[in-house]
Design an enzyme around this catalytic site. Structure first.
Site, PDB file in Angstrom:
ATOM      1  CE  LYS A 180      23.357-110.202  94.580  1.00  0.00           C
ATOM      2  NZ  LYS A 180      22.463-111.125  94.014  1.00  0.00           N
ATOM      3  CB  SER A 234      17.095 -99.522  92.611  1.00  0.00           C
ATOM      4  OG  SER A 234      17.757-100.243  93.425  1.00  0.00           O
ATOM      5  CG  ASN A 235      18.921 -93.947  91.182  1.00  0.00           C
ATOM      6  OD1 ASN A 235      18.577 -94.609  90.318  1.00  0.00           O
ATOM      7  ND2 ASN A 235      19.472 -92.542  91.141  1.00  0.00           N
ATOM      8  CB  VAL A 237      20.374-101.138  95.792  1.00  0.00           C
ATOM      9  CG1 VAL A 237      21.661-102.154  95.771  1.00  0.00           C
ATOM     10  CG2 VAL A 237      19.273-101.737  96.335  1.00  0.00           C
ATOM     11  CD  GLU A 255      26.218 -95.961  84.249  1.00  0.00           C
ATOM     12  OE1 GLU A 255      25.166 -95.393  84.167  1.00  0.00           O
ATOM     13  OE2 GLU A 255      27.284 -95.349  84.061  1.00  0.00           O
ATOM     14  CB  CYS A 289      18.473 -98.200  83.019  1.00  0.00           C
ATOM     15  SG  CYS A 289      19.786 -98.866  81.818  1.00  0.00           S
ATOM     16  CD  GLU A 390      14.298 -96.874  86.750  1.00  0.00           C
ATOM     17  OE1 GLU A 390      14.943 -97.182  87.561  1.00  0.00           O
ATOM     18  OE2 GLU A 390      15.193 -96.848  85.624  1.00  0.00           O
TER      19      GLU A 390
HETATM   20  P1  NDP Z   1      18.077-103.598  92.903  1.00  0.00           P
HETATM   21  O1  NDP Z   1      18.992-102.457  92.857  1.00  0.00           O
HETATM   22  O2  NDP Z   1      17.724-104.019  94.063  1.00  0.00           O
HETATM   23  O3  NDP Z   1      18.938-104.801  92.199  1.00  0.00           O
HETATM   24  C1  NDP Z   1      20.123-104.804  91.416  1.00  0.00           C
HETATM   25  C2  NDP Z   1      21.393-105.605  92.125  1.00  0.00           C
HETATM   26  O4  NDP Z   1      21.721-105.191  93.461  1.00  0.00           O
HETATM   27  C3  NDP Z   1      21.017-107.272  92.234  1.00  0.00           C
HETATM   28  O5  NDP Z   1      21.866-108.216  91.759  1.00  0.00           O
HETATM   29  C4  NDP Z   1      20.519-107.194  93.679  1.00  0.00           C
HETATM   30  O6  NDP Z   1      20.484-108.711  94.215  1.00  0.00           O
HETATM   31  C5  NDP Z   1      21.366-106.384  94.017  1.00  0.00           C
HETATM   32  N1  NDP Z   1      21.192-105.686  95.442  1.00  0.00           N
HETATM   33  C6  NDP Z   1      20.073-105.725  96.457  1.00  0.00           C
HETATM   34  N2  NDP Z   1      20.187-105.243  97.249  1.00  0.00           N
HETATM   35  C7  NDP Z   1      21.442-104.923  97.614  1.00  0.00           C
HETATM   36  C8  NDP Z   1      22.294-104.418  98.697  1.00  0.00           C
HETATM   37  N3  NDP Z   1      21.654-103.950  99.678  1.00  0.00           N
HETATM   38  N4  NDP Z   1      23.662-104.266  98.370  1.00  0.00           N
HETATM   39  C9  NDP Z   1      24.279-104.740  97.218  1.00  0.00           C
HETATM   40  N5  NDP Z   1      23.427-105.343  96.206  1.00  0.00           N
HETATM   41  C10 NDP Z   1      22.255-105.450  96.372  1.00  0.00           C
HETATM   42  O7  NDP Z   1      17.077-103.556  91.646  1.00  0.00           O
HETATM   43  P2  NDP Z   1      15.673-104.547  91.561  1.00  0.00           P
HETATM   44  O8  NDP Z   1      16.063-105.734  91.038  1.00  0.00           O
HETATM   45  O9  NDP Z   1      15.015-104.793  93.339  1.00  0.00           O
HETATM   46  O10 NDP Z   1      14.675-103.744  90.826  1.00  0.00           O
HETATM   47  C11 NDP Z   1      14.112-102.459  91.443  1.00  0.00           C
HETATM   48  C12 NDP Z   1      14.162-101.265  90.759  1.00  0.00           C
HETATM   49  O11 NDP Z   1      15.372-100.865  90.235  1.00  0.00           O
HETATM   50  C13 NDP Z   1      13.359-101.539  89.325  1.00  0.00           C
HETATM   51  O12 NDP Z   1      12.138-101.324  89.573  1.00  0.00           O
HETATM   52  C14 NDP Z   1      14.156-100.424  88.485  1.00  0.00           C
HETATM   53  O13 NDP Z   1      13.229 -99.415  88.878  1.00  0.00           O
HETATM   54  C15 NDP Z   1      15.456-100.465  89.138  1.00  0.00           C
HETATM   55  N6  NDP Z   1      16.263-101.117  88.137  1.00  0.00           N
HETATM   56  C16 NDP Z   1      17.113-100.082  87.304  1.00  0.00           C
HETATM   57  C17 NDP Z   1      18.006-101.281  86.540  1.00  0.00           C
HETATM   58  C18 NDP Z   1      18.858-100.293  85.405  1.00  0.00           C
HETATM   59  O14 NDP Z   1      19.212-100.985  84.682  1.00  0.00           O
HETATM   60  N7  NDP Z   1      18.857 -98.974  85.688  1.00  0.00           N
HETATM   61  C19 NDP Z   1      18.019-102.624  86.444  1.00  0.00           C
HETATM   62  C20 NDP Z   1      17.179-103.306  87.603  1.00  0.00           C
HETATM   63  C21 NDP Z   1      16.545-102.355  88.305  1.00  0.00           C
HETATM   64  P3  NDP Z   1      19.051-109.328  94.185  1.00  0.00           P
HETATM   65  O15 NDP Z   1      18.616-109.702  92.760  1.00  0.00           O
HETATM   66  O16 NDP Z   1      19.646-110.551  95.147  1.00  0.00           O
HETATM   67  O17 NDP Z   1      18.161-108.575  95.088  1.00  0.00           O
END
Ligand code: NDP
Length: 490
Positions: A180, A234-235, A237, A255, A289, A390
């Site tokens: 996904k 994100s943490n 999720v 991660e 990250c 973050e």
């Molecule tokens: P999310 O954690 O929301 O998204 C990461 C993945 O999880 C995406 O595929 C997302 O799908 C999916 N997801 C979202 N909600 C759920 C859920 N309830 N259950 C299971 N999977 C889910 O990150 P965001 O993209 O919204 O970014 C938000 C913040 O997260 C950023 O500002 C940053 O701080 C952090 N982040 C950190 C990353 C890292 O590498 N450590 C990478 C990306 C974000 P969908 O895209 O459809 O929402």
């Protein structure tokens, strides 16, 4: 505004076929450099679509796990060749879909090629050990078996490398996969999956279902037929995903975020430290990250470091990542831009001094995209929100320190522990830093960002669920160990 005549719709990939969601609904994927540009339409899938993908992956499992690792590796080599052939198109799609510069997108796609090749070779390496048994007539050894069906939930910041560094080892070790991808970058993901499709993987071994995180992502975490879940994001999720997987006894790997420090010692090569801070903190618009976020500088060199940093930041060219002279593109989405701007406002409101940047860029064509200025704060204390959370944007906080000991203590004063770096010429400083810093990826005289595919990657504290991805460390998550004892019988 130019009217886009032909916008492609990308389908889900289930059981070897490209299929529409049963919902018959799609959503646009937008270009963050120009919100009028639709990169493509992607499926808004339902749990019914996910169930079909998981059923296909489960069905394909029995025969995929029985193939030899070498045979499985051949498919990965083919996918690597196809990815390399399509590098330019996939990189351009990535830049249009999430904004990073074309040079960075090409380098990331090439990294995907290397990861595929690395795990293709992994199929021929050892998987266990012989352990001396206390019974001299017995043979005791370990072997490894795949988990079964693995669910991959990936973010938008590395839309090629992260899905591949999760899928390639999963497949090499005999698992089947349901991906996904992040909604922001689902078109790029579809182009990566096209490489897997054309590489001829048997039906059901690789599947992709696009849709919202709360439906498809959560659906993966909850699904009784998914045996392992690997997540980057994100943490908030990640914890939800981990809890759901734990509750039903599935293996999970998370991660997540970072608040990564750079320490600049008084004996550091300041030019090198400035370059590393800028590259680590601002490239990809700070959306890594492992991005540098807090900069601890020994007082003796605080002013010269700051002056050099400001001088260099002023030269950075902000613009569309497709333009060859752009150094920094937009934030990946409007919501990411708003998040970054709200952190900048919090920084000012809580008393940090804004040294540079801090505003949305609205000049000319930049007004059509989600651009923000590189931003530098000083007079930051560690209680401030910008020093604790973050941000995932191009924002640096400068903090003077009296000593390396103090820098390490303050650098460790965070819930995160992903990456950290130190600039120094003093081996004693370096050894102390390696010993005491709380981070999973540690660099000396190099930036905090940047992970090599053949080495383990992961964080400490709240940055990860403490497993490691990439390199040979990946085997730990994507397989289970069986300990075997065998003895002849009369
Ligand atoms: P999310 O954690 O929301 O998204 C990461 C993945 O999880 C995406 O595929 C997302 O799908 C999916 N997801 C979202 N909600 C759920 C859920 N309830 N259950 C299971 N999977 C889910 O990150 P965001 O993209 O919204 O970014 C938000 C913040 O997260 C950023 O500002 C940053 O701080 C952090 N982040 C950190 C990353 C890292 O590498 N450590 C990478 C990306 C974000 P969908 O895209 O459809 O929402």
């Amino acid at each position: 505004m130019a009217v886009q005549t032909e916008i492609k719709t990308y389908l889900n990939y289930i059981n070897g076929s490209w299929v529409s969601s049963v919902s018959n609904q799609v959503e646009p994927s937008l270009n963050p450099a120009n919100r009028h540009d639709i990169v493509g339409y992607v499926q808004r899938s339902t749990l019914e679509d996910l169930n079909a993908a998981v059923a296909a992956a489960k069905q394909a499992q029995a025969s995929w796990r029985k193939r030899s690792g070498v045979e499985r590796g051949e498919y990965l080599y083919k996918a690597a060749r196809l990815l390399e052939q399509r590098l330019d198109d996939i990189a351009e799609t990535m830049t249009r879909e999430m904004g990073k510069t074309l040079a960075e997108a090409k380098a990331e796609t090439m990294r995907g090629v290397h990861i595929l090749r690395y795990y293709a070779g992994e199929g021929a390496r050892k998987v266990g050990d012989v352990i001396p048994s206390s019974d001299s007539e017995g043979l005791m050894f370990t072997t490894r078996v795949p988990l079964g069906v693995v669910g991959v939930i990936s973010p938008w910041n590395f839309p090629v490398a992260i899905p591949i560094w999760k899928m390639a080892p999963a497949l090499a070790y005999g698992n089947t996969v349901v991906l996904k991808p992040a909604s922001e970058t689902a078109v790029t993901a579809a182009k990566v999956i096209e490489c897997f499709h054309e590489a001829g993987f048997p039906n059901g071994v690789v599947n992709m279902v696009c849709g919202s995180g709360s439906v498809i992502g959560q659906g993966i975490a909850n699904h009784p037929d998914i045996d392992g879940v690997t997540f980057t994001g994100s943490n908030a999720v990640g914890k939800q995903v981990g809890r759901a997987a734990f509750e039903r006894g599935a293996k999970y790997q998370l991660e997540m975020g970072g608040k990564n420090p750079v320490i600049v010692a008084k004996d550091a090569d300041l030019d090198l430290a400035v370059e590393g801070t800028i590259s680590g903190g601002l490239r990809s618009t700070g959306q890594k990250c492992t991005a540098t976020s807090r900069v601890f500088i020994e007082k003796e060199v605080y002013e010269p470091f700051k002056a050099k940093l400001l001088e260099r930041v002023k030269q950075l060219k902000i613009g569309n990542g497709l333009d060859a002279d752009t150094w920094m593109g937009p934030c990946a989405s409007e919501s990411q831009l708003n998040t970054v701007l709200s952190y900048i406002e919090k920084g000012k409101a809580e008393g940090a001094k804004l040294l540079y940047g801090g505003k949305r860029c609205l000049d000319g064509e930049l007004a059509n995209g989600f651009y923000v200025e590189p931003t530098i704060f000083e007079e930051v204390n560690l209680q401030m929100t910008i020093a604790r959370e973050e941000i995932f944007g191009p924002v640096l906080a400068l903090i003077p320190v009296d000593s390396i000991e103090e820098a390490i203590r303050l650098a460790n004063d965070t819930e995160y522990g992903l990456s950290a770096s130190l600039y120094t010429k003093n081996i004693g400083n370096a050894l102390q830093f390696i010993q005491d810093i709380e981070a999973g990826l540690i660099k000396v005289n190099a930036e905090t960002a940047g992970v090599e595919f053949q080495a383990p990657f992961g964080g400490m504290k709240q940055s990860s669920s403490h497993s490691r991805e990439q390199g040979q460390a990946a085997i730990e998550f994507f397989t289970s160990i069986k300990t075997v004892f065998v003895k002849a019988s009369e």
